[in-house]
Design a protein around this motif. Structure first.
Motif, PDB file in Angstrom:
ATOM      1  N   SER A  80      80.889  16.241  47.283  1.00  0.00           N
ATOM      2  CA  SER A  80      80.373  15.444  48.398  1.00  0.00           C
ATOM      3  C   SER A  80      80.730  16.099  49.729  1.00  0.00           C
ATOM      4  N   VAL A 113      73.815  17.563  42.533  1.00  0.00           N
ATOM      5  CA  VAL A 113      73.607  16.123  42.368  1.00  0.00           C
ATOM      6  C   VAL A 113      73.815  15.728  40.908  1.00  0.00           C
ATOM      7  N   GLU A 152      76.158  12.687  39.511  1.00  0.00           N
ATOM      8  CA  GLU A 152      75.601  11.604  38.714  1.00  0.00           C
ATOM      9  C   GLU A 152      76.265  11.534  37.344  1.00  0.00           C
ATOM     10  N   THR A 190      82.656   5.961  49.589  1.00  0.00           N
ATOM     11  CA  THR A 190      81.537   5.287  50.243  1.00  0.00           C
ATOM     12  C   THR A 190      81.746   5.158  51.746  1.00  0.00           C
ATOM     13  N   THR A 204      75.213   6.729  50.893  1.00  0.00           N
ATOM     14  CA  THR A 204      74.388   5.550  50.701  1.00  0.00           C
ATOM     15  C   THR A 204      73.014   5.948  50.187  1.00  0.00           C
ATOM     16  N   GLY A 205      72.348   5.012  49.529  1.00  0.00           N
ATOM     17  CA  GLY A 205      71.017   5.300  49.012  1.00  0.00           C
ATOM     18  C   GLY A 205      71.063   5.723  47.563  1.00  0.00           C
ATOM     19  N   THR A 206      70.519   6.907  47.275  1.00  0.00           N
ATOM     20  CA  THR A 206      70.357   7.330  45.886  1.00  0.00           C
ATOM     21  C   THR A 206      71.695   7.506  45.180  1.00  0.00           C
ATOM     22  N   LEU A 207      72.675   8.178  45.813  1.00  0.00           N
ATOM     23  CA  LEU A 207      73.942   8.438  45.143  1.00  0.00           C
ATOM     24  C   LEU A 207      74.729   7.163  44.918  1.00  0.00           C
ATOM     25  N   CYS A 208      74.749   6.284  45.888  1.00  0.00           N
ATOM     26  CA  CYS A 208      75.520   5.049  45.777  1.00  0.00           C
ATOM     27  C   CYS A 208      74.724   3.883  46.339  1.00  0.00           C
ATOM     28  N   PRO A 209      73.865   3.298  45.547  1.00  0.00           N
ATOM     29  CA  PRO A 209      73.095   2.148  46.019  1.00  0.00           C
ATOM     30  C   PRO A 209      74.023   0.973  46.331  1.00  0.00           C
TER      31      PRO A 209
END
Length: 665
Positions: free
Chosen positions: A171, A182, A186, A226, A232-237
């Protein structure tokens, strides 16, 4: 003489007297203490002590990376103000350590596993202090740092808390313009999800590995991730972040009940030399605002933990943390532990990243749960029955779910995982003969040579809360004798392995109320072997709480139906008393086998011969501060039609608790 800490503030902090100024002064002392051990280029901090299994160069990196965490928290909490020049010092180390031609070059994460761990500390602090450190580095140094960190991409990581090391590093690489994957992130998030258990707990792997890693690793990184990284978004909704916040809130509700009134964390699980890292999840609650606990309670718990160690000499005489618990005790180390390892304790000082005006520093301290009343609860995931009494401040768990193994596994018991009980005032012998032949907090079958069985691999039958402040648990498994003499594998906290011989099927049930355990035992033939177990066995032994003392603790015992045994010091008392079937008793004493004091004594009961199969044995097991002893509970036992036992425990105050010890199906 070390610099004096600020005067206590009993107005703001009525329980510990400590404020943010105390934390900051202690951090400054700790960082100054390691300075003489810093290499000329600053990349290695080679602290005194035995090398880890990864070697001295790795240990030097570990000393750098883990103290770097503390320096980063310290500077971030001051908004970049750095009068001691901490970041400049660590910047020199970054330049030297990532230079492959430097005599102080760090081992690369793709070449040495331990470097993967330390890379995460480096990346985390680089992100935390980015405006004052990373953005000020020379381009060439930044390129070397990205190259060194980038070697983690695509590497194998064990499916335990380590996956967060790769998530944090990649990250940072993502935000700093380095290579990242990515798919790696994941994959690691999927591993983390697989470790989630009920009640906000996480297991450090697929075994029943419940310990402080739940808090100082598996709850620490997600919510820092976080907040420090753009994920935010795709990696960590949002839903995932909310899940982690809910998990932390549930976990902290248990965690604050597992701290003793004297600030001691539970002495259970591996890597205890990290000491006050146990405060880390409390600070995550403060940083994220997601823990559901009042800021004054979080600080009271964290300051209590830190003071517990500093008041007992953890930083004496020279400000260094050594391998040990209160003071130095090398027997606490695992194979991966080196002289720099204890500085993971810096995680417990995470709160320093929060400015002086944050509510966690300005709110008045609030009492721990054990300081306002008695505690009684079930923690389902690790299979723990929790009890803490206000009058003595000891928090303890009776364990029917944790062994750092899996159901049906055959290995020796790990002293820090598989015992029937753990507390904030005691620790099992960690070296010496009883690691192979368990005595403390055990139910063991003894063979003709006196060797004790092990219980790892048991199955949890139930843990439940009952009326009147009682909790109960039950577990069952085929116990086994294990010869571990040939096992020379690295010590990572698990039980040792070797040739094993099965013994009988042993069911153990516990009824716990007001810190007093009634322990119920039943033996049956092992599955598929209806006859008597083989090899022959001579007795069943039940051990109580291990008591530590500078001198041999006082003891006493009795025989026959009144069999009982007690070990006592000026501060603690451990006692076991027969309720059904035990006729022999004694106290086992060992020297030099635990970190709390020179001597460890354990009271025990035993049968005078092989206990009849299918019959019930029972004892009362207590640990207290030596307050006047109440009468023992009284048992009423009724055999059930299916061959089990309905047991009613009548407590000294007249309250009755009913449990069942089931017959094997």
């Amino acid at each position: 003489m070390p610099p004096a800490l600020p005067p206590e503030d009993r107005g703001l902090s009525p329980y510990t007297g400590w404020t943010r100024a105390h934390w900051a002064a202690l951090a400054d002392r700790m960082l100054a203490a390691v300075a003489p051990y810093r290499s000329p280029g600053g990349a290695l901090i080679a602290l005194p002590g035995p090398a880890s299994s990864s070697g001295v160069r790795s240990d030097g990196l570990e000393g750098f990376a883990r103290t770097f965490q503390l320096a980063g928290f310290r500077v971030a909490g001051e908004g970049g103000a750095d009068p001691a020049g901490l970041l400049e010092t660590y910047a020199r180390g970054l330049a030297a350590g990532t230079d492959p031609h430097s005599p102080e070059a760090w081992p690369r994460p793709d070449k040495l596993g331990q470097a993967k761990v330390e890379a995460a500390s480096v990346a985390l602090v680089l992100q935390l202090t980015r405006p004052w450190l990373w953005d000020e580095l020379d381009d060439a140094v930044r390129e070397r740092v990205l190259d060194w960190l980038g070697s983690v991409v695509g590497q194998d990581y064990p499916p335990i808390n380590w996956v967060w090391f790769r998530i944090v590093v990649e990250s940072f690489l993502r935000e700093a313009g380095g290579d990242f994957s990515v798919a790696d992130i994941e994959e690691d998030l999927a591993v983390h999800a697989s470790l989630r258990r009920p009640g906000g707990w996480l297991s450090d792997g697929q075994e029943r590995a419940y310990d402080h890693y739940t808090g100082w690793a598996l709850h620490l990184y997600p919510l820092l991730w976080t907040r420090l990284f753009d994920v935010t978004g795709t990696l960590c909704p949002h839903a995932l972040r909310q899940q982690w916040e809910d998990d932390l809130a549930a976990y902290l509700d248990d965690a604050v009940r597992l701290v003793g009134a004297d600030g001691s964390p539970l002495l259970q699980g591996r890597s205890l030399t990290y000491r006050f890292a146990a405060a880390a999840p409390l600070w995550v609650g403060a940083v994220s605002g997601a823990g559901g606990q009042a800021p004054g309670l979080l600080r009271r718990a964290a300051s209590g933990i830190l003071r517990h160690f500093t008041d007992r000499g953890a930083l004496e005489p020279d400000g260094l943390l050594t391998l040990g618990w209160h003071g130095e005790w090398p027997g606490l180390r695992q194979s991966y532990s080196g002289p720099g390892s204890p500085y993971w304790a810096a995680k417990g000082m995470l709160g320093l990243m929060l400015p002086a005006g944050h509510p966690v520093w300005t709110a008045e301290e609030e009492p721990l749960p054990v300081e306002t009343g008695d505690v009684s609860r079930v923690v389902a995931a690790p299979g723990w029955l929790v009890s803490a009494r206000r009058r003595d401040g000891i928090a303890l768990v009776v364990n029917h779910g944790t062994d750092h193994a899996g159901p049906g596994d055959v290995c020796a018991d790990s002293p820090l995982y598989a015992r029937l009980g753990y507390s904030t005032a005691t620790v099992p012998p960690l070296t010496g003969p009883t690691t192979a032949d368990p005595v403390d907090n055990s139910v063991a079958v003894l063979d003709d040579a006196g060797r004790a069985t092990h219980r790892s691999g048991f199955t949890t039958l139930y843990v439940e809360e009952l009326p009147g402040g009682a909790v109960a648990g039950c577990s069952r498994g085929t116990v086994h004798w294990v010869d571990t003499a040939g096992d020379d594998t690295p010590d990572h906290g698990s039980g040792r392995r070797g040739p094993a011989v099965p013994g009988p099927l042993v069911t153990v049930a516990s009824v716990l109320r007001d810190g007093v355990e009634v322990r119920l035992v039943r033996l049956d033939p092992p599955p598929g072997r209806p006859g008597a177990p083989s090899p022959s066995w001579r007795a069943v032994r039940l051990g109580g709480w291990p008591l530590a003392s500078a001198a041999v603790p006082g003891s006493g015992s009795g025989r026959g139906r009144a069999a009982c045994a007690e070990a006592a010091t000026a501060e603690l008392r451990s006692r076991v008393g027969n309720l059904l079937g035990f006729t022999e008793s004694g106290v086992s004493a060992e020297s030099g086998t635990g970190p709390l004091a020179r001597w460890t004594a354990v009271p025990w009961l035993a049968t005078s011969g092989p206990a009849p199969l299918g019959r019930l044995l029972a004892a009362v097991v207590t640990l207290d501060r030596g307050t006047p002893a109440a009468p023992d509970p009284v048992l009423s036992v009724r055999d059930t039609p299916d061959g089990g036992h309905d047991v009613t425990v009548t407590w000294p105050d007249g309250h009755r608790t009913a449990v069942t010890v089931p017959c094997p199906g």
